[in-house]
Design an enzyme around this catalytic site. Sequence first.
Site, PDB file in Angstrom:
ATOM      1  N   ARG A 114      14.265 -14.457  51.179  1.00 46.35           N
ATOM      2  CA  ARG A 114      13.558 -13.171  51.112  1.00 46.35           C
ATOM      3  C   ARG A 114      12.942 -13.065  49.735  1.00 46.35           C
ATOM      4  O   ARG A 114      13.661 -13.166  48.722  1.00 46.35           O
ATOM      5  CB  ARG A 114      14.513 -12.006  51.371  1.00 46.35           C
ATOM      6  CG  ARG A 114      13.917 -10.663  51.033  1.00 46.35           C
ATOM      7  CD  ARG A 114      14.737  -9.498  51.516  1.00 46.35           C
ATOM      8  NE  ARG A 114      14.698  -9.379  52.959  1.00 46.35           N
ATOM      9  CZ  ARG A 114      15.050  -8.276  53.631  1.00 46.35           C
ATOM     10  NH1 ARG A 114      15.463  -7.213  52.981  1.00 46.35           N
ATOM     11  NH2 ARG A 114      14.995  -8.238  54.944  1.00 46.35           N
ATOM     12  N   HIS A 142       7.362 -10.276  58.246  1.00 43.11           N
ATOM     13  CA  HIS A 142       8.804 -10.138  58.512  1.00 43.11           C
ATOM     14  C   HIS A 142       9.061 -10.638  59.942  1.00 43.11           C
ATOM     15  O   HIS A 142       9.386  -9.859  60.847  1.00 43.11           O
ATOM     16  CB  HIS A 142       9.235  -8.684  58.326  1.00 43.11           C
ATOM     17  CG  HIS A 142      10.715  -8.475  58.211  1.00 43.11           C
ATOM     18  ND1 HIS A 142      11.627  -9.525  58.213  1.00 43.11           N
ATOM     19  CD2 HIS A 142      11.457  -7.340  58.103  1.00 43.11           C
ATOM     20  CE1 HIS A 142      12.852  -9.035  58.101  1.00 43.11           C
ATOM     21  NE2 HIS A 142      12.777  -7.729  58.033  1.00 43.11           N
ATOM     22  N   GLN A 145      12.333  -9.880  62.037  1.00 39.56           N
ATOM     23  CA  GLN A 145      12.384  -8.511  62.552  1.00 39.56           C
ATOM     24  C   GLN A 145      11.628  -8.410  63.877  1.00 39.56           C
ATOM     25  O   GLN A 145      12.111  -7.817  64.845  1.00 39.56           O
ATOM     26  CB  GLN A 145      11.768  -7.556  61.514  1.00 39.56           C
ATOM     27  CG  GLN A 145      11.745  -6.110  61.952  1.00 39.56           C
ATOM     28  CD  GLN A 145      13.144  -5.508  62.051  1.00 39.56           C
ATOM     29  OE1 GLN A 145      13.921  -5.613  61.122  1.00 39.56           O
ATOM     30  NE2 GLN A 145      13.457  -4.885  63.175  1.00 39.56           N
ATOM     31  N   ASP A 236       7.612   2.349  59.817  1.00 39.39           N
ATOM     32  CA  ASP A 236       8.363   1.694  58.733  1.00 39.39           C
ATOM     33  C   ASP A 236       8.175   2.554  57.484  1.00 39.39           C
ATOM     34  O   ASP A 236       7.345   3.469  57.458  1.00 39.39           O
ATOM     35  CB  ASP A 236       7.826   0.261  58.527  1.00 39.39           C
ATOM     36  CG  ASP A 236       8.580  -0.521  57.460  1.00 39.39           C
ATOM     37  OD1 ASP A 236       9.717  -0.126  57.114  1.00 39.39           O
ATOM     38  OD2 ASP A 236       8.027  -1.526  56.953  1.00 39.39           O
ATOM     39  N   CYS A 276      12.388  -0.542  61.764  1.00 38.71           N
ATOM     40  CA  CYS A 276      13.118  -1.740  61.354  1.00 38.71           C
ATOM     41  C   CYS A 276      14.345  -1.407  60.510  1.00 38.71           C
ATOM     42  O   CYS A 276      15.268  -2.212  60.414  1.00 38.71           O
ATOM     43  CB  CYS A 276      12.186  -2.665  60.578  1.00 38.71           C
ATOM     44  SG  CYS A 276      11.448  -1.863  59.146  1.00 38.71           S
ATOM     45  N   ARG A 304      18.915  -8.282  65.809  1.00 38.48           N
ATOM     46  CA  ARG A 304      18.623  -9.218  64.716  1.00 38.48           C
ATOM     47  C   ARG A 304      19.567 -10.416  64.808  1.00 38.48           C
ATOM     48  O   ARG A 304      19.173 -11.567  64.625  1.00 38.48           O
ATOM     49  CB  ARG A 304      18.802  -8.522  63.347  1.00 38.48           C
ATOM     50  CG  ARG A 304      17.874  -7.338  63.085  1.00 38.48           C
ATOM     51  CD  ARG A 304      16.432  -7.786  62.944  1.00 38.48           C
ATOM     52  NE  ARG A 304      16.292  -8.831  61.959  1.00 38.48           N
ATOM     53  CZ  ARG A 304      16.122  -8.619  60.654  1.00 38.48           C
ATOM     54  NH1 ARG A 304      16.013  -7.392  60.189  1.00 38.48           N
ATOM     55  NH2 ARG A 304      16.003  -9.633  59.803  1.00 38.48           N
TER      56      ARG A 304
HETATM   57  N1   CP Z   1      15.138  -4.473  58.680  1.00 41.95           N
HETATM   58  C1   CP Z   1      15.602  -5.218  57.667  1.00 41.95           C
HETATM   59  O1   CP Z   1      15.098  -6.301  57.392  1.00 41.95           O
HETATM   60  O2   CP Z   1      16.665  -4.691  57.021  1.00 41.95           O
HETATM   61  P1   CP Z   1      17.263  -5.235  55.626  1.00 41.95           P
HETATM   62  O3   CP Z   1      16.183  -5.026  54.599  1.00 41.95           O
HETATM   63  O4   CP Z   1      18.477  -4.413  55.380  1.00 41.95           O
HETATM   64  O5   CP Z   1      17.576  -6.686  55.779  1.00 41.95           O
HETATM   65  N1  NVA Z   2       8.314  -2.917  54.736  1.00 35.00           N
HETATM   66  C1  NVA Z   2       9.677  -2.870  54.269  1.00 35.00           C
HETATM   67  C2  NVA Z   2      10.588  -3.492  55.272  1.00 35.00           C
HETATM   68  C3  NVA Z   2      12.055  -3.452  54.932  1.00 35.00           C
HETATM   69  C4  NVA Z   2      12.907  -4.130  55.973  1.00 35.00           C
HETATM   70  C5  NVA Z   2       9.781  -3.580  52.931  1.00 35.00           C
HETATM   71  O1  NVA Z   2       9.170  -4.635  52.777  1.00 35.00           O
HETATM   72  O2  NVA Z   2      10.447  -3.071  52.037  1.00 35.00           O
END
Ligand code: CP
Ligand code: NVA
Length: 317
Positions: A114, A142, A145, A236, A276, A304
Amino acid sequence: MTPPAAPAVPGKDFLSILDLSPDEMLRLLDLAAQLKTERLLGCEAPTARALQGAHVALLFEKPSLRTRTTFEIAVNELGGHTLHLPREFADGAREPLEDLARNLERWVTALVIRTYAHEKVVTLARSAQRLHVINALSDAEHPCQALADVMTLRERWGTCEGRTIAYVGDGNNVATSLVHAMPRLGISVHVATPRGYELPARVVEDAMRTARAGAQVRAFSDARQAVADASAVYTDVWTSMGQEIEAAVRRKVFRAYQVNGDLMAAAAPGALFMHCLPAHRGEEVSAEVFESPASVVFDQAENRLHAQKALLLMLLP
Ligand code: CP
Ligand code: NVA
């Protein structure tokens, strides 16, 4: 001198929904549904030793509850081992990312990463021919997700063809992967964003290349128009990780894009609410909608795990 990129290995990595063909994605979703049922068998599940001897490294530059936890459990339940790398390894300061990848591939089967910069995921994937790289969220996409989201809709709807989902809010990483994934199942996507926060045109073009059953992607600036006839409404956060400095401005720009009772009433009867997570009640979603029977957000979170297990089984040797 930067080390040369290794030749691309088809099927090695999962950086984007676009890395799977539509048929592969369907197979993955079928497998995920099977794994969800078989989880009840615990250690007796047929896949309980599928990743025996495999090590999967997790490198998270940003916070995570769902993604980190579900990858860790997924690998463990498949009989493999996880190791957590310190976040600063993603800086490339101590050694270049190319060298990080070329070290890791000597020890581990896969890297789940990530990061703030999608290019880092690409660099890591291209630098090592044997290391499977999985995008656990970048600034651009993502995809893990979106797999869970599609799985959730299949569970709820059975047949997805001909349905419409509305995404209301920021044209961000989550929206991108959603738009990549939905038209492959024949689901049209209506994307409502304020001007200046639209999805890149390229995302829609890529999605339309694998669209089935006449599915369309349409852009709106009016949220009510976007949700009309939609059987699901997705939102989101308005401020993604890494954009915190813009939060005050974004709260003003996105005010008309809150998913609340009025907006849900403008959608198709029985429309689902999706997010999400994490969610900010009172910003992108009202508490009322978040807690309503229409809300399937914790199904998404649960899925997930199953979707990522299926991904690991399909990607890893
Ligand atoms: N939706 C999601 O990716 O959650 P986290 O950021 O907690 O991993
Ligand atoms: N768009 C958000 C998603 C978190 C799961 C971010 O990137 O922070």
